[in-house]
Design a protein around this motif. Structure first.
Motif, PDB file in Angstrom:
ATOM      1  N   ARG A  70       2.070 127.512 -36.354  1.00 20.77           N
ATOM      2  CA  ARG A  70       1.723 126.717 -37.532  1.00 20.77           C
ATOM      3  C   ARG A  70       1.767 125.222 -37.192  1.00 20.77           C
ATOM      4  NH1 ARG A  70      -0.050 126.055 -43.007  1.00 20.77           N
ATOM      5  NH2 ARG A  70       0.256 123.817 -43.166  1.00 20.77           N
ATOM      6  N   LEU A  71       2.816 124.790 -36.504  1.00 19.31           N
ATOM      7  CA  LEU A  71       2.955 123.378 -36.144  1.00 19.31           C
ATOM      8  C   LEU A  71       1.835 122.940 -35.207  1.00 19.31           C
ATOM      9  CD1 LEU A  71       6.829 123.256 -35.610  1.00 19.31           C
ATOM     10  CD2 LEU A  71       5.535 122.322 -37.539  1.00 19.31           C
ATOM     11  N   TYR A  72       1.444 123.818 -34.274  1.00 21.16           N
ATOM     12  CA  TYR A  72       0.361 123.503 -33.349  1.00 21.16           C
ATOM     13  C   TYR A  72      -0.955 123.328 -34.105  1.00 21.16           C
ATOM     14  CZ  TYR A  72      -2.634 123.822 -29.212  1.00 21.16           C
ATOM     15  OH  TYR A  72      -3.569 123.560 -28.221  1.00 21.16           O
ATOM     16  N   LEU A  73      -1.198 124.211 -35.063  1.00 22.95           N
ATOM     17  CA  LEU A  73      -2.451 124.168 -35.815  1.00 22.95           C
ATOM     18  C   LEU A  73      -2.525 122.969 -36.757  1.00 22.95           C
ATOM     19  CD1 LEU A  73      -2.938 127.951 -36.542  1.00 22.95           C
ATOM     20  CD2 LEU A  73      -4.599 126.463 -35.413  1.00 22.95           C
ATOM     21  N   ASP A  74      -1.393 122.362 -37.053  1.00 20.16           N
ATOM     22  CA  ASP A  74      -1.409 121.165 -37.884  1.00 20.16           C
ATOM     23  C   ASP A  74      -2.073 119.991 -37.175  1.00 20.16           C
ATOM     24  OD1 ASP A  74      -0.239 122.304 -40.081  1.00 20.16           O
ATOM     25  OD2 ASP A  74       1.797 121.661 -39.583  1.00 20.16           O
ATOM     26  N   ASN A  75      -2.092 120.038 -35.832  1.00 24.44           N
ATOM     27  CA  ASN A  75      -2.627 118.920 -35.056  1.00 24.44           C
ATOM     28  C   ASN A  75      -3.762 119.310 -34.113  1.00 24.44           C
ATOM     29  OD1 ASN A  75      -0.605 116.851 -35.927  1.00 24.44           O
ATOM     30  ND2 ASN A  75       0.808 118.274 -34.961  1.00 24.44           N
ATOM     31  N   HIS A  76      -4.218 120.554 -34.212  1.00 25.17           N
ATOM     32  CA  HIS A  76      -5.296 121.021 -33.342  1.00 25.17           C
ATOM     33  C   HIS A  76      -6.266 121.863 -34.154  1.00 25.17           C
ATOM     34  CE1 HIS A  76      -1.977 120.163 -30.535  1.00 25.17           C
ATOM     35  NE2 HIS A  76      -2.900 119.948 -29.623  1.00 25.17           N
ATOM     36  N   GLN A  80      -9.320 125.032 -30.413  1.00 30.71           N
ATOM     37  CA  GLN A  80      -8.346 124.611 -29.408  1.00 30.71           C
ATOM     38  C   GLN A  80      -7.164 125.580 -29.361  1.00 30.71           C
ATOM     39  OE1 GLN A  80      -7.683 120.661 -31.022  1.00 30.71           O
ATOM     40  NE2 GLN A  80      -8.752 119.697 -29.306  1.00 30.71           N
ATOM     41  N   PHE A  81      -6.753 126.052 -30.528  1.00 30.92           N
ATOM     42  CA  PHE A  81      -5.631 126.992 -30.616  1.00 30.92           C
ATOM     43  C   PHE A  81      -5.958 128.297 -29.908  1.00 30.92           C
ATOM     44  CE2 PHE A  81      -3.465 130.384 -33.100  1.00 30.92           C
ATOM     45  CZ  PHE A  81      -2.160 130.068 -32.779  1.00 30.92           C
ATOM     46  N   ILE A  82      -7.147 128.836 -30.178  1.00 31.31           N
ATOM     47  CA  ILE A  82      -7.549 130.104 -29.558  1.00 31.31           C
ATOM     48  C   ILE A  82      -7.644 129.952 -28.036  1.00 31.31           C
ATOM     49  CG2 ILE A  82      -9.455 131.756 -29.338  1.00 31.31           C
ATOM     50  CD1 ILE A  82     -10.006 131.301 -32.321  1.00 31.31           C
ATOM     51  N   ILE A 146      -2.666 138.611 -30.065  1.00 29.53           N
ATOM     52  CA  ILE A 146      -3.382 139.261 -31.166  1.00 29.53           C
ATOM     53  C   ILE A 146      -3.022 138.599 -32.489  1.00 29.53           C
ATOM     54  CG2 ILE A 146      -3.615 141.416 -32.477  1.00 29.53           C
ATOM     55  CD1 ILE A 146      -3.198 142.906 -29.813  1.00 29.53           C
ATOM     56  N   PHE A 147      -1.734 138.356 -32.703  1.00 26.81           N
ATOM     57  CA  PHE A 147      -1.298 137.713 -33.949  1.00 26.81           C
ATOM     58  C   PHE A 147      -1.872 136.300 -34.074  1.00 26.81           C
ATOM     59  CE2 PHE A 147       2.862 140.353 -34.263  1.00 26.81           C
ATOM     60  CZ  PHE A 147       2.133 141.425 -34.731  1.00 26.81           C
ATOM     61  N   SER A 148      -2.003 135.611 -32.953  1.00 24.74           N
ATOM     62  CA  SER A 148      -2.547 134.251 -32.978  1.00 24.74           C
ATOM     63  C   SER A 148      -3.991 134.251 -33.456  1.00 24.74           C
ATOM     64  CB  SER A 148      -2.446 133.620 -31.585  1.00 24.74           C
ATOM     65  OG  SER A 148      -1.094 133.475 -31.178  1.00 24.74           O
ATOM     66  N   VAL A 152      -5.569 132.638 -37.259  1.00 23.38           N
ATOM     67  CA  VAL A 152      -6.716 131.764 -37.506  1.00 23.38           C
ATOM     68  C   VAL A 152      -7.551 132.324 -38.657  1.00 23.38           C
ATOM     69  CG1 VAL A 152      -8.857 130.861 -36.530  1.00 23.38           C
ATOM     70  CG2 VAL A 152      -6.785 130.923 -35.135  1.00 23.38           C
ATOM     71  N   LEU A 153      -7.758 133.639 -38.655  1.00 23.82           N
ATOM     72  CA  LEU A 153      -8.526 134.283 -39.731  1.00 23.82           C
ATOM     73  C   LEU A 153      -7.798 134.182 -41.064  1.00 23.82           C
ATOM     74  CD1 LEU A 153     -10.931 136.017 -40.633  1.00 23.82           C
ATOM     75  CD2 LEU A 153      -9.598 138.040 -39.949  1.00 23.82           C
ATOM     76  N   VAL A 154      -6.496 134.445 -41.053  1.00 24.15           N
ATOM     77  CA  VAL A 154      -5.697 134.395 -42.280  1.00 24.15           C
ATOM     78  C   VAL A 154      -5.711 132.993 -42.878  1.00 24.15           C
ATOM     79  CG1 VAL A 154      -3.343 134.526 -43.190  1.00 24.15           C
ATOM     80  CG2 VAL A 154      -4.211 136.343 -41.709  1.00 24.15           C
ATOM     81  N   ARG A 155      -5.620 131.983 -42.031  1.00 24.31           N
ATOM     82  CA  ARG A 155      -5.611 130.598 -42.525  1.00 24.31           C
ATOM     83  C   ARG A 155      -6.931 130.236 -43.214  1.00 24.31           C
ATOM     84  NH1 ARG A 155      -2.269 126.479 -40.729  1.00 24.31           N
ATOM     85  NH2 ARG A 155      -4.043 125.119 -40.298  1.00 24.31           N
TER      86      ARG A 155
END
Length: 205
Positions: A70-76, A80-82, A146-148, A152-155
């Motif tokens: 979650r913290l990573y996705l706040d800034n990326h 980039q996350f995938i 897999i959860f990662s 992304v889809l859930v968000r």
């Protein structure tokens, strides 16, 4: 800003995991893939450590992984996350499995005397069996990858509604989360390699 408390929870839990597997290798309960009882004692009371930590330490690691994601996705961006998670998680847990983790599979199969059972199996096939037997701790990063992707889809669907709801969390919500964790532990468990508990760890993540 780096969350040092998350780093501390992570490394302490990893130490618990290391000791768990140490006890597991020499447990007196007769689990396959380990050395077994080397003390000659009928009861090894330190084996209780495994029962004390097993129900929750990996659950805790998935909680920390979820927070970190979650913290990573706040800034990326999601892209980039995938990419980051694929390079850091999927590549080592697949390519690495066949490059060097087969060694762990060889040791596990040697301890359990599996090679006598496979004596008529071609060496090439035995190698793949060794590799798959050497998954070891890689199951954690395989599930995490897999959860990662699912995150992304859930968000995209959720639009932070759960996140905002979480800010109002009280005792009732905590009890409900405990119930959800219990229910999650009952579903999506692989039958043979039981560490792949998608329901339980998915709730944590």
């Amino acid at each position: 800003m780096r969350k040092h408390y998350l780093d501390n929870i992570r490394w302490i839990t990893v130490v618990l995991v290391v000791f768990y597997h140490l006890f597991y290798m020499y447990t007196a309960t007769g689990v396959p893939g380990g050395v077994g009882n080397i003390t000659g004692l009928d009861v090894q009371y330190w084996d209780m450590y495994q029962y004390a930590v097993y129900p929750w330490f990996m659950f805790l690691l998935f909680i920390v992984s979820g927070i970190s994601s979650r913290l990573y996705l706040d800034n990326h961006t999601a892209k980039q996350f995938i990419k980051s998670r694929t390079v850091k998680l999927l590549v080592p847990s697949t390519i690495g499995l066949f490059v060097f983790w087969f060694i762990q599979g060889y040791l596990s199969m040697s301890f359990s005397d599996a090679f006598n059972t496979l004596s008529g199996v071609p060496k090439f096939i035995q190698y793949f069996i060794m590799a798959l037997s050497g998954v070891g701790v890689l199951w954690y990063i395989q599930i995490l990858w897999i959860f990662s992707l699912l995150l992304v889809l859930v968000r995209k669907i959720d639009k932070d509604r759960l996140w905002n709801l979480g800010k109002k969390t009280g005792i009732i919500a905590i009890v409900i989360m405990a119930v959800l964790s219990f229910l999650g532990a009952q579903v999506l468990n692989t039958p043979i390699i039981c560490v792949y508990r998608f329901g339980y760890y998915g709730v944590a993540f």
